[in-house]
Write a protein that holds these residues in place. Structure first.
Motif, PDB file in Angstrom:
ATOM      1  N   SER A   9      -0.063   8.189   3.177  1.00  0.00           N
ATOM      2  CA  SER A   9      -0.152   9.354   2.312  1.00  0.00           C
ATOM      3  C   SER A   9      -1.026  10.444   2.933  1.00  0.00           C
ATOM      4  N   MET A  10      -2.039  10.056   3.695  1.00  0.00           N
ATOM      5  CA  MET A  10      -2.939  11.066   4.248  1.00  0.00           C
ATOM      6  C   MET A  10      -2.492  11.564   5.620  1.00  0.00           C
TER       7      MET A  10
ATOM      8  N   PHE B 121      -8.976  -0.590   9.896  1.00  0.00           N
ATOM      9  CA  PHE B 121      -9.344   0.146   8.681  1.00  0.00           C
ATOM     10  C   PHE B 121     -10.463   1.132   8.984  1.00  0.00           C
TER      11      PHE B 121
ATOM     12  N   MET C 102      -7.554   7.835  -2.106  1.00  0.00           N
ATOM     13  CA  MET C 102      -6.750   8.645  -1.184  1.00  0.00           C
ATOM     14  C   MET C 102      -5.270   8.298  -1.191  1.00  0.00           C
ATOM     15  N   ALA C 103      -4.937   7.081  -1.562  1.00  0.00           N
ATOM     16  CA  ALA C 103      -3.542   6.664  -1.471  1.00  0.00           C
ATOM     17  C   ALA C 103      -2.655   7.431  -2.453  1.00  0.00           C
TER      18      ALA C 103
ATOM     19  N   TYR D  15      -4.892  -0.387   3.083  1.00  0.00           N
ATOM     20  CA  TYR D  15      -5.094   0.999   3.499  1.00  0.00           C
ATOM     21  C   TYR D  15      -3.880   1.603   4.178  1.00  0.00           C
TER      22      TYR D  15
ATOM     23  N   ILE E 175       8.378  18.121  -5.068  1.00  0.00           N
ATOM     24  CA  ILE E 175       9.235  16.982  -4.738  1.00  0.00           C
ATOM     25  C   ILE E 175      10.613  17.260  -5.291  1.00  0.00           C
TER      26      ILE E 175
ATOM     27  N   ALA F  75      -8.286   4.420   8.588  1.00  0.00           N
ATOM     28  CA  ALA F  75      -8.238   4.915   7.221  1.00  0.00           C
ATOM     29  C   ALA F  75      -9.540   5.611   6.867  1.00  0.00           C
TER      30      ALA F  75
ATOM     31  N   ILE G   3      -1.714   6.888  16.135  1.00  0.00           N
ATOM     32  CA  ILE G   3      -1.516   8.190  15.533  1.00  0.00           C
ATOM     33  C   ILE G   3      -2.756   8.694  14.819  1.00  0.00           C
TER      34      ILE G   3
ATOM     35  N   ARG H 113       0.876  13.081   5.322  1.00  0.00           N
ATOM     36  CA  ARG H 113       0.945  13.986   4.168  1.00  0.00           C
ATOM     37  C   ARG H 113       2.174  13.680   3.320  1.00  0.00           C
ATOM     38  N   GLU H 114       2.402  12.386   3.093  1.00  0.00           N
ATOM     39  CA  GLU H 114       3.610  11.963   2.395  1.00  0.00           C
ATOM     40  C   GLU H 114       3.532  12.340   0.914  1.00  0.00           C
ATOM     41  N   ARG H 115       4.637  12.860   0.397  1.00  0.00           N
ATOM     42  CA  ARG H 115       4.640  13.303  -0.995  1.00  0.00           C
ATOM     43  C   ARG H 115       4.976  12.195  -1.971  1.00  0.00           C
ATOM     44  N   ASN H 116       5.655  11.182  -1.471  1.00  0.00           N
ATOM     45  CA  ASN H 116       6.036  10.118  -2.394  1.00  0.00           C
ATOM     46  C   ASN H 116       5.031   8.979  -2.360  1.00  0.00           C
ATOM     47  N   PHE H 117       5.006   8.235  -3.447  1.00  0.00           N
ATOM     48  CA  PHE H 117       4.138   7.077  -3.487  1.00  0.00           C
ATOM     49  C   PHE H 117       4.628   6.075  -2.450  1.00  0.00           C
TER      50      PHE H 117
ATOM     51  N   ASN I 266      -1.340   2.358   2.693  1.00  0.00           N
ATOM     52  CA  ASN I 266      -0.961   3.408   1.739  1.00  0.00           C
ATOM     53  C   ASN I 266      -1.740   4.696   1.986  1.00  0.00           C
ATOM     54  N   VAL I 267      -2.994   4.534   2.359  1.00  0.00           N
ATOM     55  CA  VAL I 267      -3.814   5.714   2.640  1.00  0.00           C
ATOM     56  C   VAL I 267      -3.322   6.405   3.912  1.00  0.00           C
ATOM     57  N   MET I 268      -3.040   5.592   4.933  1.00  0.00           N
ATOM     58  CA  MET I 268      -2.574   6.176   6.192  1.00  0.00           C
ATOM     59  C   MET I 268      -1.290   6.957   5.978  1.00  0.00           C
TER      60      MET I 268
ATOM     61  N   HIS J   4      -5.745  -0.056  -5.879  1.00  0.00           N
ATOM     62  CA  HIS J   4      -6.160   0.257  -4.525  1.00  0.00           C
ATOM     63  C   HIS J   4      -7.571   0.838  -4.524  1.00  0.00           C
TER      64      HIS J   4
ATOM     65  N   ASN K 168      -2.007  12.705  -2.557  1.00  0.00           N
ATOM     66  CA  ASN K 168      -0.904  13.584  -2.154  1.00  0.00           C
ATOM     67  C   ASN K 168       0.335  13.426  -3.047  1.00  0.00           C
ATOM     68  N   PRO K 169       0.772  12.193  -3.342  1.00  0.00           N
ATOM     69  CA  PRO K 169       1.931  12.060  -4.227  1.00  0.00           C
ATOM     70  C   PRO K 169       1.706  12.682  -5.614  1.00  0.00           C
TER      71      PRO K 169
ATOM     72  N   ALA L  47       1.877  16.436  -5.262  1.00  0.00           N
ATOM     73  CA  ALA L  47       3.262  16.876  -5.079  1.00  0.00           C
ATOM     74  C   ALA L  47       4.011  16.921  -6.407  1.00  0.00           C
ATOM     75  N   ARG L  48       3.535  16.142  -7.377  1.00  0.00           N
ATOM     76  CA  ARG L  48       4.172  16.133  -8.697  1.00  0.00           C
ATOM     77  C   ARG L  48       3.514  17.102  -9.664  1.00  0.00           C
TER      78      ARG L  48
END
Lengths: 504, 451
Positions: A44-45, B44, B392-393, A38, B448, B48, A393, A48-52, A40-42, B13, B396-397, B400-401
């Motif tokens: 990206s969420m 978690f 969710m992972a 998770y 991006i 998350a 955070i 608000r990260e734009r990249n993988f 990755n979830v933290m 995921h 957003n990416p 953005a694309r």
């Protein structure tokens, strides 16, 4: 086993992944069961990260458990190497997979044979250290990994230069802090050599020894790397957190001293004066008539060591606020905190038990809390305002606007935060009139204690005139007084007597 | 139109199955959930899932520390101590222990210990192994319900007389006289799956329209109200991820399992009701009209969605049912990723999916079990779907694309079941498309930096 409802810091692998995902072009492989990823979830969420997020889980399932995970982990490392051509791949287990006691070092060695990228195992004990300690250690480990491979190292730059250590993903207002520090160094005529780990390419780490000195502004993440660089390359470091006007000045003076030691004489005093008097509003804020009522206000501070210490100093020293107790959830750092702020508050504590903090706050009945999201919720329950000053955070700690905590702009943000956390000015006088302050005992368990006390019409009307935000407190005080006096009917007289009693 | 199956066994995921705690503790009002796991599990739930309830939550972590892992501490004593505290502080009617990957790896005998603690403390303890080694996301609920099914009374007559003597003292309403409902004309029917109360009522009423009485739900809002289960009881699931519960009900408890498509979308809801009617020997009335009416109300959404493509990355095991409904709506489904597919329990749903494809002229659906997210992203790039339904992972990416995305978890937490909520499903599907259509005029397509 312990019963846990709330955690102030995450598990170790989160720290390792924060470092790995901070660097440019570094991939992490998590050796973990489904659902442990998770992070990755933290990322990206919350951010608000734009990249993988450059973290891939090599999934441990029942089958892998049966026949061992070596092939799968090695395959996944090699595969990631081909897919993304990273500079470095960091392997980490989680609390769960670390119990399997597999020879991960050996997996890494095997994967290295077929990978162009460098491969390393993050070396932390997942049951003994938390997120912050693991991050600190991983950063130092990555730096050492690159520097120790070098045969010859570049010399120092010709003009003063600095490395900033401790920029990370998922850090508390971290991006803004780092930006503010960079601005500060520009003002001081010092070139920023490397900022690590966030935004830094690992091959650039070999340039670290070029800088004249390092700064590690956060006590949690960065100091181990700074110590390593000092021991190995004789690079001095500054571990003062430039938060608040006084500490920022101390930070700059220390830099002036370090530069002088290396033969570069500068006088930063005019700069400090200019910033203190004209740029930062904090000094003036504390002097303004509006904030006179801050004096003697009772507050509670809780957070990571960096922010708890800095905030306590600002409140006590720069605003003349009374800090009833200040504490940290970094239990391992209690001694340092005691040393730093023992003189600025009545009590220093170190605990990661939120119920204990909750109880202490309830007993102290402070006028405001400066803490984490957890204390914000405790405050909500007790009707005490709370300014959030520290991780763990939350999405709210990634404001879109510029809100640093460090440097001179940081002092302005902190002044706003403090101001908005208190009832001040004329509002405060209403409190004074009805003795809202200093109720040290909890009267009843419920906040409004309606119970069997009878308010007569006039008293009720009077209570109605008290501004909403203090009404319940006035009511509580009055009722407490009435109970102590065995009065069952509250009249205007009783109200004023209660005020007098509290004032006495 | 036969679906094409593939098992990628990739790196993917999804949320951890312990997340079921987040909705189950709310559903079972007198329960307390104790997750027996590490800091990783606790963080978690807190971070998350974002569901840590600050004021007096009815779930907590039993955090395993080094001494527990190295078996220096006695797990019975440890768990007994924690449960004593929980009993004292919260006084629940049941404590549900959620086993995790770690309890699996250290081979903690949770069931055995639970029996001892149960008799020591006199409080029912239900053990569910919701670990990520064997299960994904929503399957956590499956584990809890499967364990709870075993606690259902098996003899309804004796049950009401005895009121389960051992538990009596723990049931606050145990003594209240129950109103005797009129005995239905058909065999007893129990529905399984956790839905929020309004949806429970909607589905119950929908069946009532057919003259069918629901005798109980698993889970019940209170532990003491679990429905009686006998060999004569018919059981039917409302969610596609409850394969193990279905198997415990039908094999262990010998109930009669009705295999049906799931009540998602007007088509699925009708098929679900029909299957129940058929099993109970009830002639369905006005179902076709009811379905047609719902479709009529969905016409504007259908006109909008017709021909648009959707890609499921796979997360909550609702994918097949949603794909089937969206194909019926005229959408093109490019891929159905799914963490795990039980072809037996989902048999009727798969059949309906294939029939829907044939009727709608949709090509065979590609179903990818345990997908590899990296390869999926490559396929998304090639196929450029109009909508990606994802965990969710990746949301957003992808957004953005320039891809429209919807979180799969929203389908887990929203009201999507039955005729009444069909529109809500489509509203979720439309939302990202509508939002981005509205923003597209600004010309900010990809947010991006192109490499």
């Amino acid at each position: 086993m312990k019963l846990a409802y709330w955690m102030y810091a995450g598990p170790a692998h989160i720290g390792t992944l924060r470092i790995a995902s901070s660097f440019k072009n570094v991939q992490a492989i998590m050796h973990a069961p489904l659902g442990d990823d998770y992070f990755n979830v933290m990322r990206s969420m919350l951010e608000r990260e734009r990249n993988f997020t450059p973290v891939t889980t090599s999934v441990v399932d029942r089958k892998v458990l049966g026949r061992g995970s070596q092939d799968k982990v090695v395959d996944n490392i090699v595969r990631k190497d081909k897919e993304d051509s990273p500079d470095l791949i960091i392997l980490t287990p989680t609390c769960t997979s670390s119990i399997l006691q597999e020879d991960l070092q050996n997996f890494v060695a095997r994967a290295q044979l077929s990978s162009d990228a460098a491969v390393m195992l993050a070396d932390v004990n997942h049951y003994r250290v938390n997120e912050l300690q693991a991050a600190d250690r991983t950063l130092a480990q990555v730096i050492a990994f690159y520097l120790e491979k070098q045969v010859s190292l570049p010399g120092r730059t010709s003009t003063p230069s600095v490395n900033i250590l401790g920029s990370t993903t998922l850090g508390f207002h971290n991006d803004h802090d780092i930006k503010e520090l960079q601005k500060l160094f520009t003002d001081l005529g010092i070139t920023v050599n490397v900022v690590a780990p966030k935004g830094c390419s690992v091959p650039d780490l070999v340039n670290l020894p070029r800088a004249w000195f390092n700064v590690a502004p956060y006590r949690e993440i960065g100091p181990l790397a700074a110590q390593y660089l000092q021991e190995k390359y004789d690079q001095p470091y500054v571990d003062i957190t430039p938060m608040g006007v006084v500490e920022t000045a101390r930070f700059i003076r220390r830099i002036q001293q370090i530069l002088a030691e290396q033969g570069h004489i500068v006088d930063y005093e005019p700069y400090i004066r200019h910033q203190t008097y004209e740029v930062s509003q904090l000094a003036w804020f504390s002097r303004s008539i509006d904030c006179q009522n801050l004096q003697g206000k009772r507050v509670v501070v809780f957070g990571d060591t960096t922010h708890a210490a800095a905030m306590t100093k600002i409140l006590a020293r720069e605003m003349n606020v009374t800090v009833v107790f200040a504490g940290t959830f970094c239990k391992y750092d209690e001694q340092w905190l005691q040393q730093e702020i023992g003189q600025y508050c009545e009590e220093v504590i170190a605990t990661d038990d939120h119920t204990r903090i909750g109880d202490m706050i309830a007993r102290a009945e402070p006028a405001a809390i400066f803490g984490t999201q957890m204390e914000r919720h405790i405050g909500k329950r007790l009707d005490i305002p709370c300014g959030v000053i520290s991780a763990p955070i939350h999405i709210q700690n990634f404001p879109v606007g510029y809100r640093p905590f460090l440097g001179y702009e940081g002092t302005n943000h902190i002044a706003d935060l403090v101001y908005n956390s208190f009832t001040l000015g004329m509002e405060d006088h209403m409190l004074e009139v009805f003795s809202g302050h200093d109720t040290k005992e909890v009267v009843t368990k419920t906040l409004t204690a309606a119970g069997e006390l009878d308010w007569d019409a006039a008293a009720n009307k009077e209570l109605g005139k008290v501004p909403g935000f203090v009404r319940s407190k006035v009511k509580r005080n009055t009722e407490k007084y009435a109970r102590d006096q065995n009065l069952s009917r509250i009249t205007l007289e009783v109200m004023y007597a209660a005020k007098e009693a509290a004032g006495a | 139109m036969q679906a094409v199956y593939e098992c990628e066994t990739g790196n993917y995921h999804t949320f951890c199955p312990i997340s079921c705690v987040a909705w189950l503790y709310q559903k079972i009002e007198d329960s307390f959930f104790l997750v027996i796991g590490t800091k990783t599990c606790g963080y978690f739930l807190q971070n998350a899932m974002g569901v840590m309830i600050f004021a007096e939550p009815r779930y907590a972590m039993a955090e395993l520390e080094e001494g527990d892992i190295s078996a220096k501490l006695n797990p019975f004593e440890e768990l007994k101590g924690l449960c004593e505290q929980v009993k004292k502080d919260r006084n629940p009617s049941v404590i549900v222990w959620i086993g995790t990957c770690t309890t699996e790896i250290i081979k903690m005998d949770l069931e055995g210990i639970a029996q001892q603690v149960e008799s020591a403390l006199g409080i029912p303890i239900v053990v569910a192994r919701a670990n990520g080694l064997d299960y994904a996301f929503t399957q956590g609920e499956d584990q809890v319900l499967a364990a709870m099914a075993r606690r259902c009374p098996t003899d309804p007559v004796a049950e009401e007389k005895k009121e389960r003597a051992g538990l009596k003292t723990f049931l606050p309403f145990g003594k209240k006289e129950k109103e005797e409902p009129p005995k239905p004309a058909h065999a007893p029917l129990v529905l399984f799956g956790s839905l929020i109360d309004p949806v429970v009522n909607q589905l119950t009423l929908e069946l009532q329209k057919q003259g069918i009485t629901v005798s109980g739900w698993l889970p019940a809002p209170r532990f003491g109200e679990l429905p009686p289960l006998t060999r004569d009881t018919y059981v039917v699931g409302v969610n596609p991820f409850l394969a193990r519960t279905a198997s415990v009900l039908s094999r262990t408890l010998q109930c009669k399992l009705i295999t049906a498509p799931f009540p998602i979308g007007p088509d699925g809801t009708r098929a679900w009701i029909e299957a129940i009617c058929q099993a109970l020997g009830v002639e369905p009335m006005g179902l076709a009209e009811r379905e047609a009416k719902i479709w009529e109300s969905l016409a504007p959404d259908l006109a909008f969605l017709n021909g648009k493509s959707v890609f499921f990355m796979g997360d909550n095991l609702l994918e097949i049912s949603l794909a089937r409904f969206l194909i019926r709506c005229g959408m093109k489904v490019q891929e159905v990723g799914i963490p795990y597919l039980d072809r037996r329990y989902q048999g009727a749903e798969i059949e309906l999916l294939e029939r829907t494809c044939a009727e709608m002229g949709h090509p065979a659906v590609r179903i990818v079990e345990k997908p590899d997210n990296y390869y999926q992203l490559q396929r998304i790039r090639e196929l450029s779907p109009d909508l990606v339904i994802t965990g969710m992972a990746h949301a957003n990416p992808l957004e953005a694309r320039g891809y429209n995305t919807k979180w799969s978890v929203e389908f887990t937490f929203s009201q999507i079941h039955g005729f009444t909520n069909s529109h809500d499903v489509l509203r979720l599907v439309r939302k990202p498309l509508d939002r981005n259509n509205a923003l597209n005029a600004l010309g900010w397509e990809k947010l991006i930096q192109e490499v």
